[in-house]
Design a protein around this motif. Structure first.
Motif, PDB file in Angstrom:
ATOM      1  N   MET A   1     -79.479   2.883  34.366  1.00  0.00           N
ATOM      2  CA  MET A   1     -78.516   3.010  35.463  1.00  0.00           C
ATOM      3  C   MET A   1     -77.536   1.837  35.471  1.00  0.00           C
ATOM      4  SD  MET A   1     -79.225   5.807  36.814  1.00  0.00           S
ATOM      5  CE  MET A   1     -78.848   6.076  38.510  1.00  0.00           C
ATOM      6  N   ASN A   2     -77.930   0.694  34.922  1.00  0.00           N
ATOM      7  CA  ASN A   2     -77.070  -0.479  34.906  1.00  0.00           C
ATOM      8  C   ASN A   2     -76.089  -0.486  33.739  1.00  0.00           C
ATOM      9  OD1 ASN A   2     -78.343  -1.437  37.170  1.00  0.00           O
ATOM     10  ND2 ASN A   2     -79.852  -2.612  36.022  1.00  0.00           N
ATOM     11  N   GLU A   3     -76.186   0.472  32.838  1.00  0.00           N
ATOM     12  CA  GLU A   3     -75.287   0.524  31.685  1.00  0.00           C
ATOM     13  C   GLU A   3     -73.897   0.942  32.134  1.00  0.00           C
ATOM     14  OE1 GLU A   3     -76.858   2.936  28.601  1.00  0.00           O
ATOM     15  OE2 GLU A   3     -78.614   1.677  28.336  1.00  0.00           O
ATOM     16  N   PRO A   4     -72.858   0.593  31.370  1.00  0.00           N
ATOM     17  CA  PRO A   4     -71.496   0.985  31.745  1.00  0.00           C
ATOM     18  C   PRO A   4     -71.339   2.500  31.743  1.00  0.00           C
ATOM     19  CG  PRO A   4     -71.531  -0.117  29.598  1.00  0.00           C
ATOM     20  CD  PRO A   4     -72.909  -0.184  30.154  1.00  0.00           C
ATOM     21  N   LYS A   5     -70.470   2.984  32.621  1.00  0.00           N
ATOM     22  CA  LYS A   5     -70.311   4.425  32.770  1.00  0.00           C
ATOM     23  C   LYS A   5     -69.281   5.000  31.801  1.00  0.00           C
ATOM     24  CE  LYS A   5     -71.678   4.436  37.556  1.00  0.00           C
ATOM     25  NZ  LYS A   5     -72.949   4.543  37.686  1.00  0.00           N
ATOM     26  N   ASP A   6     -68.626   4.139  30.992  1.00  0.00           N
ATOM     27  CA  ASP A   6     -67.607   4.604  30.065  1.00  0.00           C
ATOM     28  C   ASP A   6     -68.197   5.348  28.883  1.00  0.00           C
ATOM     29  OD1 ASP A   6     -65.778   3.457  31.697  1.00  0.00           O
ATOM     30  OD2 ASP A   6     -65.584   1.620  30.524  1.00  0.00           O
ATOM     31  N   GLY A   7     -69.454   5.248  28.668  1.00  0.00           N
ATOM     32  CA  GLY A   7     -70.077   5.920  27.529  1.00  0.00           C
ATOM     33  C   GLY A   7     -70.775   4.909  26.659  1.00  0.00           C
ATOM     34  N   ALA A   8     -70.425   4.911  25.401  1.00  0.00           N
ATOM     35  CA  ALA A   8     -71.064   4.013  24.449  1.00  0.00           C
ATOM     36  C   ALA A   8     -70.746   2.563  24.799  1.00  0.00           C
ATOM     37  CB  ALA A   8     -70.609   4.321  23.031  1.00  0.00           C
ATOM     38  N   THR A   9     -71.661   1.675  24.483  1.00  0.00           N
ATOM     39  CA  THR A   9     -71.442   0.269  24.816  1.00  0.00           C
ATOM     40  C   THR A   9     -70.499  -0.389  23.822  1.00  0.00           C
ATOM     41  OG1 THR A   9     -73.426  -0.292  23.604  1.00  0.00           O
ATOM     42  CG2 THR A   9     -73.633  -0.011  25.977  1.00  0.00           C
ATOM     43  N   THR A  10     -70.478   0.071  22.586  1.00  0.00           N
ATOM     44  CA  THR A  10     -69.537  -0.464  21.601  1.00  0.00           C
ATOM     45  C   THR A  10     -68.672   0.688  21.114  1.00  0.00           C
ATOM     46  OG1 THR A  10     -71.138  -0.125  19.834  1.00  0.00           O
ATOM     47  CG2 THR A  10     -71.067  -2.296  20.842  1.00  0.00           C
ATOM     48  N   MET A  11     -67.366   0.479  21.171  1.00  0.00           N
ATOM     49  CA  MET A  11     -66.446   1.538  20.778  1.00  0.00           C
ATOM     50  C   MET A  11     -65.999   1.355  19.335  1.00  0.00           C
ATOM     51  SD  MET A  11     -63.921   2.041  23.932  1.00  0.00           S
ATOM     52  CE  MET A  11     -64.227   0.956  25.283  1.00  0.00           C
ATOM     53  N   LYS A  12     -65.598   2.447  18.746  1.00  0.00           N
ATOM     54  CA  LYS A  12     -65.005   2.362  17.419  1.00  0.00           C
ATOM     55  C   LYS A  12     -63.616   1.760  17.559  1.00  0.00           C
ATOM     56  CE  LYS A  12     -67.549   6.127  15.389  1.00  0.00           C
ATOM     57  NZ  LYS A  12     -67.510   7.397  14.719  1.00  0.00           N
ATOM     58  N   LYS A  13     -63.046   1.299  16.458  1.00  0.00           N
ATOM     59  CA  LYS A  13     -61.782   0.574  16.498  1.00  0.00           C
ATOM     60  C   LYS A  13     -60.664   1.419  17.100  1.00  0.00           C
ATOM     61  CE  LYS A  13     -58.805  -2.162  13.522  1.00  0.00           C
ATOM     62  NZ  LYS A  13     -58.551  -2.608  12.175  1.00  0.00           N
ATOM     63  N   ARG A  14     -60.548   2.672  16.664  1.00  0.00           N
ATOM     64  CA  ARG A  14     -59.471   3.532  17.175  1.00  0.00           C
ATOM     65  C   ARG A  14     -59.638   3.803  18.668  1.00  0.00           C
ATOM     66  NH1 ARG A  14     -56.044   5.207  13.937  1.00  0.00           N
ATOM     67  NH2 ARG A  14     -55.719   6.922  12.585  1.00  0.00           N
ATOM     68  N   ALA A  15     -60.868   4.029  19.098  1.00  0.00           N
ATOM     69  CA  ALA A  15     -61.109   4.304  20.510  1.00  0.00           C
ATOM     70  C   ALA A  15     -60.733   3.088  21.351  1.00  0.00           C
ATOM     71  CB  ALA A  15     -62.561   4.683  20.738  1.00  0.00           C
ATOM     72  N   ALA A  16     -61.025   1.890  20.869  1.00  0.00           N
ATOM     73  CA  ALA A  16     -60.681   0.673  21.596  1.00  0.00           C
ATOM     74  C   ALA A  16     -59.162   0.529  21.691  1.00  0.00           C
ATOM     75  CB  ALA A  16     -61.292  -0.541  20.904  1.00  0.00           C
ATOM     76  N   GLU A  17     -58.439   0.859  20.603  1.00  0.00           N
ATOM     77  CA  GLU A  17     -56.980   0.769  20.612  1.00  0.00           C
ATOM     78  C   GLU A  17     -56.378   1.761  21.603  1.00  0.00           C
ATOM     79  OE1 GLU A  17     -55.893   1.362  16.558  1.00  0.00           O
ATOM     80  OE2 GLU A  17     -56.570  -0.616  15.932  1.00  0.00           O
ATOM     81  N   LYS A  18     -56.912   2.988  21.631  1.00  0.00           N
ATOM     82  CA  LYS A  18     -56.402   3.998  22.563  1.00  0.00           C
ATOM     83  C   LYS A  18     -56.619   3.561  24.003  1.00  0.00           C
ATOM     84  CE  LYS A  18     -56.885   8.133  19.691  1.00  0.00           C
ATOM     85  NZ  LYS A  18     -57.581   9.410  19.548  1.00  0.00           N
ATOM     86  N   LEU A  19     -57.783   3.010  24.278  1.00  0.00           N
ATOM     87  CA  LEU A  19     -58.082   2.559  25.625  1.00  0.00           C
ATOM     88  C   LEU A  19     -57.149   1.421  26.026  1.00  0.00           C
ATOM     89  CD1 LEU A  19     -59.930   2.880  28.062  1.00  0.00           C
ATOM     90  CD2 LEU A  19     -61.457   1.201  27.033  1.00  0.00           C
ATOM     91  N   ALA A  20     -56.863   0.520  25.102  1.00  0.00           N
ATOM     92  CA  ALA A  20     -55.952  -0.589  25.384  1.00  0.00           C
ATOM     93  C   ALA A  20     -54.536  -0.059  25.634  1.00  0.00           C
ATOM     94  CB  ALA A  20     -55.961  -1.581  24.231  1.00  0.00           C
TER      95      ALA A  20
END
Length: 181
Positions: free
Chosen positions: A114-133
């Motif tokens: 329950m304490n984990e982030p709600k965004d999904g995976a704790t580590t994102m792939k490079k492209r996913a991180a760029e899209k989020l940024a």
């Protein structure tokens, strides 16, 4: 009748389990038994050894001879020392530590999840991180624009409303008003 205390083998090919039994010495290893007095499982760590001490003492006193393997097990449990009157009757039997309650472990795992982030995976792939940024960058710019003073926003609106033809004329008039050097 010659009575022995011995092991009866059970289990699969490489995972043996034994029962400690009292049997006639002339019968087959897994043949007819008089009484079962314990269990031995060498596969676990530490080995599982359960012996009914009262029954083992009864049979030893009545003349039953243990095999070498059973004698070693009885020494570990302390039954052989009791029978012989030797010091160290408590034995050297190791017991398994108490297992943690499964329900408590499950509830702790759920609480941690329950304490984990709600965004999904704790580590994102490079492209996913760029899209989020990229998605968060325009939101930050609009937040900066909203916090700008009202006067600055109004002057930008006036400049945008002035016609394109009128703007160069205004610029031409401005140098004429400045004093010459």
């Amino acid at each position: 009748m010659a009575v022995k205390i011995r092991l009866v083998r059970l289990g699969k090919i490489r995972t043996p389990h034994y029962r400690i039994v009292v049997a006639d010495s002339r019968k087959a290893r897994n043949g007819l038994k008089i009484e079962e007095i314990g269990r031995y499982s060498p596969a676990s760590e530490p080995s599982l050894i359960q012996v009914n001490s009262e029954r083992a003492q009864h049979w030893l006193k009545n003349g039953a001879k243990p095999t070498e393997a059973v004698e070693a097990i009885l020494k570990v449990t302390g039954d052989w020392q009791k029978f012989k009157g030797i010091a160290g009757a408590e034995g050297t039997l190791k017991t398994l530590p108490a297992r943690a309650d499964k329900r408590a472990a499950y509830e702790a795992a759920v609480k941690a999840a329950m304490n984990e982030p709600k965004d999904g995976a704790t580590t994102m792939k490079k492209r996913a991180a760029e899209k989020l940024a990229a998605k968060s960058a325009p939101a930050e710019e609009s937040a900066v624009a909203e916090s700008a003073p009202v006067e600055a926003v109004a002057s930008e609106a006036v400049v945008a409303e002035t016609p394109v033809e009128a703007a160069p004329a205004a610029e031409a008039e401005a140098p004429a008003e400045t004093p010459a050097e």
